[in-house]
Write an enzyme that holds these catalytic residues in place. Structure first.
Site, PDB file in Angstrom:
ATOM      1  N   SER A 210       0.776  -1.338  -0.051  1.00  0.00           N
ATOM      2  CA  SER A 210       0.122   0.144  -0.003  1.00  0.00           C
ATOM      3  C   SER A 210       0.924   1.238   0.067  1.00  0.00           C
ATOM      4  O   SER A 210       0.320   2.326  -0.188  1.00  0.00           O
ATOM      5  CB  SER A 210      -0.957   0.153   1.215  1.00  0.00           C
ATOM      6  OG  SER A 210      -0.135   0.070   2.395  1.00  0.00           O
ATOM      7  N   GLU A 387      -6.799   8.760  11.639  1.00  0.00           N
ATOM      8  CA  GLU A 387      -5.733   8.587  12.293  1.00  0.00           C
ATOM      9  C   GLU A 387      -4.662   7.361  11.654  1.00  0.00           C
ATOM     10  O   GLU A 387      -5.000   6.367  12.246  1.00  0.00           O
ATOM     11  CB  GLU A 387      -5.879   8.348  13.817  1.00  0.00           C
ATOM     12  CG  GLU A 387      -6.389   9.709  14.378  1.00  0.00           C
ATOM     13  CD  GLU A 387      -5.576  10.684  14.858  1.00  0.00           C
ATOM     14  OE1 GLU A 387      -4.508  10.718  14.655  1.00  0.00           O
ATOM     15  OE2 GLU A 387      -6.277  11.812  15.099  1.00  0.00           O
ATOM     16  N   HIS A 391      -0.162   5.033   6.207  1.00  0.00           N
ATOM     17  CA  HIS A 391      -0.499   5.397   4.874  1.00  0.00           C
ATOM     18  C   HIS A 391      -0.362   6.887   4.751  1.00  0.00           C
ATOM     19  O   HIS A 391      -0.678   7.860   5.282  1.00  0.00           O
ATOM     20  CB  HIS A 391      -1.954   5.092   4.413  1.00  0.00           C
ATOM     21  CG  HIS A 391      -2.181   3.474   4.474  1.00  0.00           C
ATOM     22  ND1 HIS A 391      -2.819   2.842   5.474  1.00  0.00           N
ATOM     23  CD2 HIS A 391      -1.638   2.870   3.713  1.00  0.00           C
ATOM     24  CE1 HIS A 391      -2.630   1.515   5.074  1.00  0.00           C
ATOM     25  NE2 HIS A 391      -1.926   1.367   4.116  1.00  0.00           N
TER      26      HIS A 391
END
Length: 453
Positions: A210, A387, A391
């Protein structure tokens, strides 16, 4: 449409640019459809003219705000046709506008002719799943500009027996449909768009998680979608990274097989994993066993095709000790990757070390601005604070992309000659700050965070 995706009216303005290119009509591209047999057909350049004063039968003339239709194979997408305003000199846009073109899998050079008739303006162009191609290009009043960049359009098809096993969340992404989509943000006049098949171009393939993948929607972002803007048109970025994947799941979903079917001599394969690998349990699933063995397999896949593998240690998580130093959350995985790089004589970009310096320089508080951390109600429908300490937002992702560029330069890779000259030298001890950085946000977003952590 993905859940929670909402089209907001963000005032982001469009610019455009012009380009003329000739190319032989005998270039051949293989059409790959997920459900049908491959068929070799010629792919010719597509030229879209938006100037009514230059209407020409040699072009596809787009002089009204027509919606994208499969039958025509082009048009304005995602209900943004209302943002397209036409004058005699071209397409004028002052809000986010998507233009899509049905096109087969392959690499393409995109040339855009832009003009500015009234006021100083600037243009940002994103391709597919928010890959940054042009970042706030200024255009003076009365001037014009021609910009070109390369885009990889991909399919999950590999051969008659194999295809990439897409996650359900990926299936609605712009990276995986049967068209090339351009998003224009800013203010300017688009006069022409040319899409030209590329037969010979050096590809940088990306394998990762990711923190690398093209995040399809705001406010999430990764370095793989930021880095295209820093390379010249001899390079194309082909990003097969996917949120939540480890080396093993990347392989089992046939993404390594897809890369193997496309990568050629002189190409590059950048490999960054660790965030998800470290969560896999079992006696064999360790940094020094399965992780190291799979890294070796990925490296050999590139070498067997005459391509250049480059290892990238995982980005740090934003996790601080009370004394302001960063916690080590990746265990032995960065060390294991360093050992594999040394054993197999492969270049390594130590992003773990670079981001440790970077985050500690920012400090606990300032570093939050590089991640998806927003108070409730920042975006429509977002009732809870976001939060996330893994990422990145676009600013943070761009900083990591500059870390990768630094690594390429520090290693003196041949690839560095293709880095655009205006790309700044990067020093994590002197990082950028969000107060001095801007990028127009896209109007498609999702509250749910990407897979992986």
């Amino acid at each position: 449409m993905k859940p929670f995706r909402i089209f907001t009216l963000l005032v982001l303005v469009l610019c455009s640019s012009n380009i003329l290119l000739s190319m032989g009509k005998n270039d051949v591209e293989t059409v790959k459809n997920n459900n049908t047999k491959s068929t070799a057909v010629p792919v010719e350049p597509k030229v879209f003219n938006f100037e009514s004063s230059k209407k020409n039968n040699k072009f596809t003339n787009v002089l009204t705000a027509s919606k994208y239709e499969e039958s025509t194979g082009y048009g304005f997408d995602f209900e943004t046709d209302a943002n397209a305003v036409f004058t005699a000199t071209g397409l004028n846009i002052s809000k986010s506008t998507y233009f899509s073109v049905k096109i087969p899998e392959g690499n393409y050079k995109v040339k855009i002719t832009l003009a500015n008739n009234s006021n100083d303006s600037n243009i940002t162009v994103k391709a597919e799943s928010r890959r940054i191609m042009i970042d706030q290009l200024p255009i003076k009043k009365g001037k014009s500009a021609v910009q070109e960049f390369n885009v990889n359009v991909r399919s999950s098809y590999i051969d008659e027996s194999n295809s990439i096993k897409l996650k359900d969340r990926e299936k609605g992404d712009l990276n995986w449909d049967n068209k090339l989509t351009l998003e224009f943000l800013g203010s300017a006049c688009v006069q022409k768009i040319e899409i030209i098949p590329l037969e010979k171009v050096t590809s940088i393939f990306l394998a990762g998680d990711s923190t690398v993948t093209d995040q399809d929607v705001e406010p999430w972002a990764s370095w793989g979608q930021m880095i295209p803007q820093y390379f010249d048109t001899n390079i194309v970025i082909t990003n097969y990274a996917c949120s939540g994947l480890a080396l093993s799941s990347f392989k089992s979903s046939n993404r390594l097989l897809k890369i193997s079917s496309q990568i050629k001599a002189g190409d590059y394969l950048f490999i960054e994993f660790g965030h998800n690998d470290e969560k896999i349990k079992g006696p064999e699933n360790t940094a020094w066993k399965s992780y190291s063995d799979l890294l070796a397999e990925f490296i050999q896949t590139a070498k067997d095709k005459g391509a250049f593998p480059v290892l990238v240690t995982p980005t740090q998580r934003r996790a601080f000790n009370s004394d302001g130093t960063l916690k080590e959350t990746h265990g032995d995985f960065p060390d294991a990757m360093r050992a594999v790089a040394k054993k197999m004589n492969v270049p390594l970009i130590d992003v773990t070390k670079i981001t440790t310096v970077l985050y500690e320089k920012w400090g606990d508080d300032v570093s939050r601005k590089a991640f998806v951390q927003y108070p409730a109600n920042t975006f429509p429908g977002q009732t809870k604070a976001l939060e996330d300490n893994t990422h990145f937002n676009s600013f943070g992702a761009n900083e990591i992309a500059l870390c990768i560029i630094k690594g390429i330069r520090d290693l003196n890779l041949p690839l560095q000659k293709n880095i655009l000259k205006q790309t700044p030298k990067y020093n994590p001890q002197q990082p950028n700050y969000i107060s001095n950085w801007t990028l127009p946000m896209s109007t498609r977003f999702e509250i749910a965070k990407p897979d992986g952590n």
